[in-house]
Design a protein around this motif. Sequence first.
Motif, mmCIF file in Angstrom:
data_model
loop_
_atom_site.group_PDB
_atom_site.id
_atom_site.type_symbol
_atom_site.label_atom_id
_atom_site.label_comp_id
_atom_site.label_asym_id
_atom_site.label_seq_id
_atom_site.Cartn_x
_atom_site.Cartn_y
_atom_site.Cartn_z
ATOM 1 N N LEU A 55 -4.144 18.872 16.044
ATOM 2 C CA LEU A 55 -3.312 17.514 16.660
ATOM 3 C C LEU A 55 -3.731 16.352 16.170
ATOM 4 O O LEU A 55 -5.164 16.735 15.764
ATOM 5 N N CYS A 56 -2.667 15.870 15.763
ATOM 6 C CA CYS A 56 -3.123 14.567 15.330
ATOM 7 C C CYS A 56 -2.149 13.038 16.096
ATOM 8 O O CYS A 56 -1.196 13.430 15.487
ATOM 9 N N TRP A 57 -3.192 11.836 16.424
ATOM 10 C CA TRP A 57 -2.577 11.264 17.015
ATOM 11 C C TRP A 57 -1.390 10.398 16.307
ATOM 12 O O TRP A 57 -2.346 10.185 15.203
ATOM 13 N N ALA A 58 -0.324 10.174 15.754
ATOM 14 C CA ALA A 58 0.033 9.105 15.087
ATOM 15 C C ALA A 58 1.436 8.106 16.092
ATOM 16 O O ALA A 58 2.799 8.532 16.545
ATOM 17 N N THR A 59 0.619 7.344 16.605
ATOM 18 C CA THR A 59 1.318 6.052 17.681
ATOM 19 C C THR A 59 0.246 4.962 17.489
ATOM 20 O O THR A 59 -1.049 4.580 16.833
ATOM 21 N N THR A 60 1.010 4.309 18.070
ATOM 22 C CA THR A 60 0.927 2.694 18.004
ATOM 23 C C THR A 60 -0.971 2.028 18.622
ATOM 24 O O THR A 60 -2.185 2.050 18.963
ATOM 25 N N TRP A 61 -1.108 3.627 19.951
ATOM 26 C CA TRP A 61 -2.570 3.872 20.432
ATOM 27 C C TRP A 61 -3.064 3.849 20.206
ATOM 28 O O TRP A 61 -4.533 3.610 19.894
ATOM 29 N N MET A 62 -3.176 4.658 18.179
ATOM 30 C CA MET A 62 -4.332 4.390 17.170
ATOM 31 C C MET A 62 -5.462 5.699 18.476
ATOM 32 O O MET A 62 -5.418 6.279 19.096
ATOM 33 N N GLY A 63 -7.005 5.148 17.805
ATOM 34 C CA GLY A 63 -8.106 4.428 18.478
ATOM 35 C C GLY A 63 -8.014 5.625 20.439
ATOM 36 O O GLY A 63 -8.788 6.257 21.006
ATOM 37 N N PHE A 71 -2.999 3.142 10.848
ATOM 38 C CA PHE A 71 -2.035 2.612 9.788
ATOM 39 C C PHE A 71 -2.267 1.181 9.672
ATOM 40 O O PHE A 71 -1.654 0.758 9.140
ATOM 41 N N GLY A 72 -3.420 0.894 9.896
ATOM 42 C CA GLY A 72 -4.015 -0.453 9.374
ATOM 43 C C GLY A 72 -2.855 -1.709 8.689
ATOM 44 O O GLY A 72 -2.001 -1.962 10.296
ATOM 45 N N ASP A 73 -2.396 -1.945 8.473
ATOM 46 C CA ASP A 73 -1.716 -3.493 7.745
ATOM 47 C C ASP A 73 -0.341 -3.398 8.103
ATOM 48 O O ASP A 73 0.614 -3.426 8.357
ATOM 49 N N GLY A 87 14.588 0.319 5.872
ATOM 50 C CA GLY A 87 14.859 1.106 7.062
ATOM 51 C C GLY A 87 13.838 1.900 7.710
ATOM 52 O O GLY A 87 13.677 2.814 8.869
ATOM 53 N N VAL A 88 13.058 2.177 6.443
ATOM 54 C CA VAL A 88 11.945 3.688 6.764
ATOM 55 C C VAL A 88 10.805 3.404 7.888
ATOM 56 O O VAL A 88 10.726 2.147 7.941
ATOM 57 N N HIS A 89 10.809 3.710 8.438
ATOM 58 C CA HIS A 89 10.207 3.564 10.092
ATOM 59 C C HIS A 89 8.487 2.949 9.705
ATOM 60 O O HIS A 89 8.507 3.982 8.543
ATOM 61 N N TRP A 90 7.861 2.502 9.944
ATOM 62 C CA TRP A 90 6.535 2.305 9.796
ATOM 63 C C TRP A 90 5.450 3.188 9.415
ATOM 64 O O TRP A 90 4.778 3.141 8.869
ATOM 65 N N LYS A 91 6.089 4.229 10.328
ATOM 66 C CA LYS A 91 4.730 5.202 10.384
ATOM 67 C C LYS A 91 4.918 6.330 8.471
ATOM 68 O O LYS A 91 4.077 6.816 9.148
ATOM 69 N N THR A 92 5.793 6.179 8.891
ATOM 70 C CA THR A 92 6.481 7.470 7.627
ATOM 71 C C THR A 92 5.714 7.967 6.942
ATOM 72 O O THR A 92 5.125 8.179 6.099
ATOM 73 N N GLY A 93 5.751 6.490 5.997
ATOM 74 C CA GLY A 93 4.707 6.747 4.870
ATOM 75 C C GLY A 93 3.040 6.958 4.762
ATOM 76 O O GLY A 93 2.234 7.839 4.213
ATOM 77 N N PRO A 94 2.612 6.309 6.051
ATOM 78 C CA PRO A 94 0.951 6.658 6.233
ATOM 79 C C PRO A 94 0.894 8.277 6.265
ATOM 80 O O PRO A 94 0.027 8.791 6.357
#
Length: 182
Positions: free
Chosen positions: A70-78, A98-100, A109-116
Motif C-alpha cells: 500500500l502507498c498513499w497517493a493523495t493530496t494529504w501526502m504524509g 508530489f512536490g511542485d 488534461g492528464v491528471h497531475w498525479k499520473t506522471g508522478p
Amino acid sequence: MKRPLLFLDVDGPLNPYAAKPERRPAGYTTLRVPHEISKDYVGISLRRRPLRVWLNPAHGRALLQLDYELCWATTWMGDANRWIAPVLGLPELPFVDFGDALLQERPDGVHWKTGPLVDYAEGRPFAWVDDEQSTLDEAHVAAHHRGPGLLHHVNPRIGLGEDDFQRLAEFSRSLEPPRASS
Ligand SMILES: [Mg+2]
C-alpha cells in the motif's frame, strides 16, 4: 517477486465526500480535521471550520488482506499517516511526494498525479484507486509505464465497496506467474 503497488487516494475512495451531506453512510465514522490557521490578504488570522472526513474502519482490514504494497497517493501526502491511517487501523505507509506537481493542472488534461505515480512505480505493476482518472490517464500510463497498470475508478458518492476489492484482488492474481502443472 515484489508485490504490486496499490496507490491509494483518500478523498473519494476512502472518504465518500460526495455522498449526501445530511446522512453519514452506514459503517462510517466521522473525523474532523482542523485546518492550519491561514492568513487572508489583509493579514488577519482566520480559523476555518474543520474538514469533515468520513472513514470506514473496515476498509483498513480489507486493504491489508489484498496482495499489494500500500502507498498513499493523495493530496494529504504524509498527513494521511497522521489522520487517516489510525482510524482505518493501517500502519504508517509510504506516500508519493508530489512536490511542485501537487494540484497543478496540466495543459494536456492528464491528471497531475499520473506522471508522478508512473515515475514512483519505475515499471513495477500497480493499481491506482482514485475518483478522478480519465481516458487521458489510461493512455498516459499505457505509453509511459513499462509494467501492468490498473486505473481503478471509484465513485466519490459511494466510496470503496466489495466490487472494488474483488477487482483489485483479481488484478493482483492476474500478475502471478502460472503454476507448473504435473
Ligand atoms: Mg480523490
